[in-house]
Design an enzyme around this catalytic site. Structure first.
Site, PDB file in Angstrom:
ATOM      1  N   HIS A  41      61.087  55.626  64.570  1.00  0.00           N
ATOM      2  CA  HIS A  41      61.819  56.428  63.577  1.00  0.00           C
ATOM      3  C   HIS A  41      63.134  56.932  64.152  1.00  0.00           C
ATOM      4  O   HIS A  41      64.177  56.872  63.492  1.00  0.00           O
ATOM      5  CB  HIS A  41      60.963  57.605  63.095  1.00  0.00           C
TER       6      HIS A  41
ATOM      7  N   LYS B   5      48.633  60.309  58.141  1.00  0.00           N
ATOM      8  CA  LYS B   5      47.626  61.347  58.000  1.00  0.00           C
ATOM      9  C   LYS B   5      48.237  62.726  58.198  1.00  0.00           C
ATOM     10  O   LYS B   5      49.241  62.861  58.897  1.00  0.00           O
ATOM     11  CB  LYS B   5      46.484  61.146  59.000  1.00  0.00           C
TER      12      LYS B   5
END
Lengths: 308, 184
Positions: free
Chosen positions: B15, B110
């Protein structure tokens, strides 16, 4: 009496690999049991999110065990706790043998390489490196065997751990509010339902060490001192009241168990250390006799008075 | 819901790298091609355990080697052993830029991303329970290849894979402001 280092080295090597294998592919039996009980409970209550997730989690545990696959891809940081009797004969190469076993287990099981240099960002690739694996030693005069306990500790839950240097005049309510506040902030990040290891007193280091050791206890085994046992139950109740739920999605139990160890504190300090453990609680032990026979225990450190 | 098709793993380092590329637009031609091929797929916040079936596993090369090695995307035979989701919240500050640069609207992970507004992304956040790494391996048809493995290591690399009936996934955040992590 078995003599000669090569024999001991082989046994130690095999032992560490086996403990890592047990941990990679399964949670402790008492953890699996309580997850099944939660699934039974939730499926009767019609809570779909909780039921669906618990169902998948248990299916995963079953699949992992059957196929010999790591149940969680984060096979964690390898924590090794060694308890030894006063006359245990260590040998030169003891630590090197453990390191080789961790490296072999990483390649073979496989474990995820989880040791990263904090300055270069380089992943060592084999779960070794400086100050890795984490090995802790304690002399225990009540045993006449070597006890090696390995915990594979996930990073996500570990990130929610904390040390609180509370005001020295703090009371039980302050402890509860601090812990509950922290878990509430954590939300779904530590993969709830969680197990909390808490160290009260000691100093900054001791309270965190006590917190981590507390995690090695079996499910629902309360601290032998009554006021601590009561606090364990109270914290669990408080965390579960309005807790984030399974994976933070709002349904189901948030905290499976709270385990507290305590130590004397400095008059001016009140440390409270907390290590958060996810539901994927992976701990196993080996008891090694003076003749270097091994008995494996899946779960916690075992009864200190157990005879081989 | 269930997902079938091409997805790729991306966690902290991927990222951060794509965020940087989105701003300075500096990338190797091969990187640009790979990243372009990820359009309309799905991001999976995951640091999997994957081994090469044939040949040696690529460890971390020295920094000098990395840039001179144009084989950044290793296609090959891989086996995924375990691949549950990682904590998505860590990627929050990069998520919107990464999604928009890659043109990807599905994020799987999650724990949720409270700081990300999925209506701005025009996408969804799908939750898969943490720790379900072994069962995830049963959804993987093929691991297509990996980008940046020698630089980031196995857990942090960008792994491209094809999945079938990956789920059940819970739509936890959507583009209408729905959010199962919020206590309303």
């Amino acid at each position: 009496m078995v003599s000669g280092y090569p024999h001991k080295r082989e046994i130690l090597f095999g032992c560490i690999v086996r403990l890592l294998e047990i941990n990679a592919t399964s949670v402790t039996p008492d953890t699996e049991k309580i997850l099944k009980e939660e699934l039974d409970r939730e499926s009767k209550s019609g809570k779909n999110l909780a039921t669906a997730q618990l169902s998948l989690m248990l299916e995963n545990l079953h699949y992992g065990k059957e196929m010999g696959l790591p149940i969680c891809q984060d096979t964690g940081t390898v924590n090794i706790f060694i308890e030894f009797p006063p006359d245990f004969a260590f040998f030169k190469g003891f630590v090197q043998t453990i390191r080789e076993a961790v490296k072999t287990a990483t390649e073979k099981l496989p474990l995820r390489p989880n040791t990263v240099d904090p300055f270069t960002g380089r992943n060592e690739g084999n779960n070794l490196g400086y100050n890795a694996p984490h090995i802790y030693y304690e002399l225990n005069e009540d045993i006449d065997f070597l006890r090696i306990t390995v915990m594979n500790k996930g990073g996500g839950s570990e990130n929610m751990s904390a040390l609180f240097m509370l005001n020295s005049s703090s009371d039980i309510d302050d402890i509860i509010n601090t812990v509950v506040g922290r878990i509430s902030e954590a939300g779904g990040k530590p993969c709830p339902p969680v197990i909390l290891g808490i160290g009260i007193g000691g100093d900054a280091l001791m309270s965190m060490y006590l917190a981590k050791k507390a995690l090695l206890r079996p499910m629902f085994m309360r601290n032998p001192r009554k006021e601590i046992a009561d606090l364990e139950e109270r914290i669990k109740r408080e965390v579960n009241r309005n807790g984030a739920g399974i994976m933070g999605l709002g349904e189901g139990i948030t905290c499976l168990d709270v385990r507290i160890e305590a130590g004397m504190r400095h008059p001016a300090s009140f440390p409270v250390g907390m290590i958060v453990q996810c539901y994927s609680h992976r701990v196993s032990s080996a008891l090694i006799s003076k003749n270097w026979e091994i008995k494996y225990i899946h779960g916690e450190g075992g009864n200190p008075n157990e005879n081989l | 819901m269930y997902i079938s098709g091409k997805i790729f793993t991306a966690r902290d380092r991927v990222h951060k790298r794509i965020y940087k590329i989105a701003y300075d637009r500096k990338m190797e031609r091969e990187e640009a091609e790979i990243l372009k091929s990820l359009q309309n797929t799905a991001i999976y916040h995951c640091g999997p355990i994957i081994k090469r079936i044939n040949g040696d596993r690529v460890g971390c090369e020295s920094k000098e080697d990395i840039r001179s090695d144009f084989d950044m995307f290793f296609a090959g035979n891989y086996r995924l052993y375990s691949g549950g989701p990682t904590t998505s919240a860590r990627m929050e500050k990069y998520q919107k830029v990464v999604c928009s640069f890659l043109n990807v609207g599905i994020v799987i992970g999650k724990g949720g991303m409270p700081g990300v507004d999925f209506s701005e992304i025009g996408g969804v956040y799908l939750a898969f329970p943490g720790g379900c790494g072994a069962v995830f391996s049963s959804f993987v048809k093929k691991v297509v290849g990996v980008l940046w493995e020698s630089e980031f290591g196995m857990p942090e690399a960008l792994w491209v894979m094809e999945v079938e009936k990956f789920g059940p996934l819970i739509v936890a955040q959507d583009s209408y402001g729905g959010n199962l992590y919020r206590k309303d």
